[in-house]
Design a protein around this motif. Structure first.
Motif: not given
Length: 391
Positions: A221-226, A277-284, A305-307, A314-321
């Motif tokens: 789940p997204p919360a666990k991945v975050f 950013d816990p509100a959007t399940l994203s980070g840098r 970003r976690l979707l 399940a969780t989709a992890v989107e990365l911009a490298i």
């Protein structure tokens, strides 16, 4: 050092360079755009040709500082260009390249001819390409390739563009470059080298020269991945080739990443800072590092970003490298190879992360590597695919 601001391949760039730096060295060494080749370095052979405000220009005899405010397009910036795509296919069909060293500059000049010549006149094409030298082909295939593209486009009622879109007299780049120097320019601070930034604790934002998008799925789940992404030591243990030098803190993580491109090995030592950013399940993650052996430096940025998927199971992890590489490794780190390495690194990271979250040991330790044989096999697969496609 002078800070130069311009557009390169539709991306705003602001980089510090010596006033004597040529545009060719600027895009190769500062921006890792090594498709622009250096041959004679006297403006004769044409291997270094780029588009400057839409006009072909010799980048080896053009000062980067003179291009302030201009729009530069290198061969990498023409990947999706319609004319260049047709020319690449025609060059392959007509056997218009052998060693390929002159080809980037040849394609840039040929594109200008296709854009503005009213018909496929052989003499005008040869005159138009006379500033681009090729030691391999004898030019026959090159001329035929350009002729075929012009003929095909005119047959589709695509009219030539008068003067190739040139609207002003004067040197290439004068159309948009800053010409009014009556007012003093604001003084900009030159960027601090990565090694100095790492030592003093400052890790500043930057504009990456290259950005790669990746995506993978985790059966958690997204919360666990975050929450896992907040475990810096755990994440580092899942990244191939990464090791920490000291206990991590969100504002500063010091470590080492080992990378291997075939026979070339590098160890980038540096630091990173982490934002979440816990509100959007994203980070840098923003990092800097240097490899003392090759005198190369890099700046990197990973945005994630976690979707939720499958109703949150399940969780989709989107990365911009994003990254910028300078120094010797920038000469061999071709974008295609780096993309391949990034895909392999992300795939291994995803597998390690999944094992770690499932309570199994990860396979961390070996350098992030792209072997010689994987490079050869990828090239062969691409060529076989092209042959089957043509057939």
């Amino acid at each position: 050092m002078t800070t130069i601001a311009l557009q390169v391949n539709r991306r705003a760039v602001e980089v510090s360079a010596e006033p004597r730096t040529s545009l060719a060295d600027f895009v190769r060494d500062k921006l890792d755009l090594t498709g622009t080749h250096l041959g004679c370095e006297h403006g004769v052979c044409g291997a270094c040709t780029v588009l400057l405000d839409g006009v072909p220009a010799r980048s080896c005899i053009t000062y980067a500082a003179a291009c302030e405010g201009a729009d530069v397009t290198t061969i990498e910036g023409l990947d999706e260009d319609e004319i260049t795509t047709e020319l690449r296919a025609a060059f392959t069909r007509e056997h218009a390249l052998q060693c390929g060293y002159c080809t980037p500059g040849m394609l840039v000049s040929a594109r200008d001819l296709v854009l503005r010549l009213p018909d496929a006149d052989e003499r005008r094409i040869r005159v138009g390409l006379s500033g681009n030298l090729c030691r391999c082909t004898g030019y026959v295939g090159i001329v035929r390739a350009v002729q075929s593209v012009i003929e095909a486009r005119r047959a589709r009622s695509i009219a030539p563009v008068a003067d190739g879109g040139r609207t002003l007299l004067g040197p290439a780049g004068s159309g948009r470059a800053v010409s009014d120097r009556s007012e003093p320019r604001p003084v900009r601070q030159a960027p601090v080298p990565a090694s100095e930034n790492a030592a003093t604790g400052g890790i500043s934002d930057f504009t990456p020269a290259t950005v790669l998008d990746q995506r993978f799925t985790l059966q958690h789940p997204p919360a666990k991945v975050f929450a896992m992404f907040d475990d810096i030591a755990g994440i580092a243990a899942c990244l191939p080739g990464v090791s920490l030098k000291s206990p991590p803190r969100p504002e500063r993580v010091e470590g080492l990443i080992r990378v291997r491109l075939g026979p070339i090995a590098a160890s980038f030592e540096g630091a990173a800072r982490i934002e979440r950013d816990p509100a959007t399940l994203s980070g840098r993650i923003v990092g800097i590092g240097t490899d003392q052996r090759s005198h190369s430096a890099t700046q990197g940025e990973i945005r994630y970003r976690l979707l939720p998927l499958e109703g949150g199971a399940a969780t989709a992890v989107e990365l911009a490298i994003g990254y910028t590489l300078t120094g010797m490794l920038a000469q061999v780190g071709r974008p295609g190879l780096v993309r391949d390495l990034a895909k392999r690194l992300v795939a291994e990271f995803a597998a390690n992360l999944d094992r770690h979250m499932s309570g199994m040991p990860s396979g961390q330790g070996a350098p992030a590597a792209l072997s010689f044989w994987s490079i050869v096999s990828d090239v062969l697969r691409a060529r076989i695919a092209r042959i089957l496609h043509r057939g």
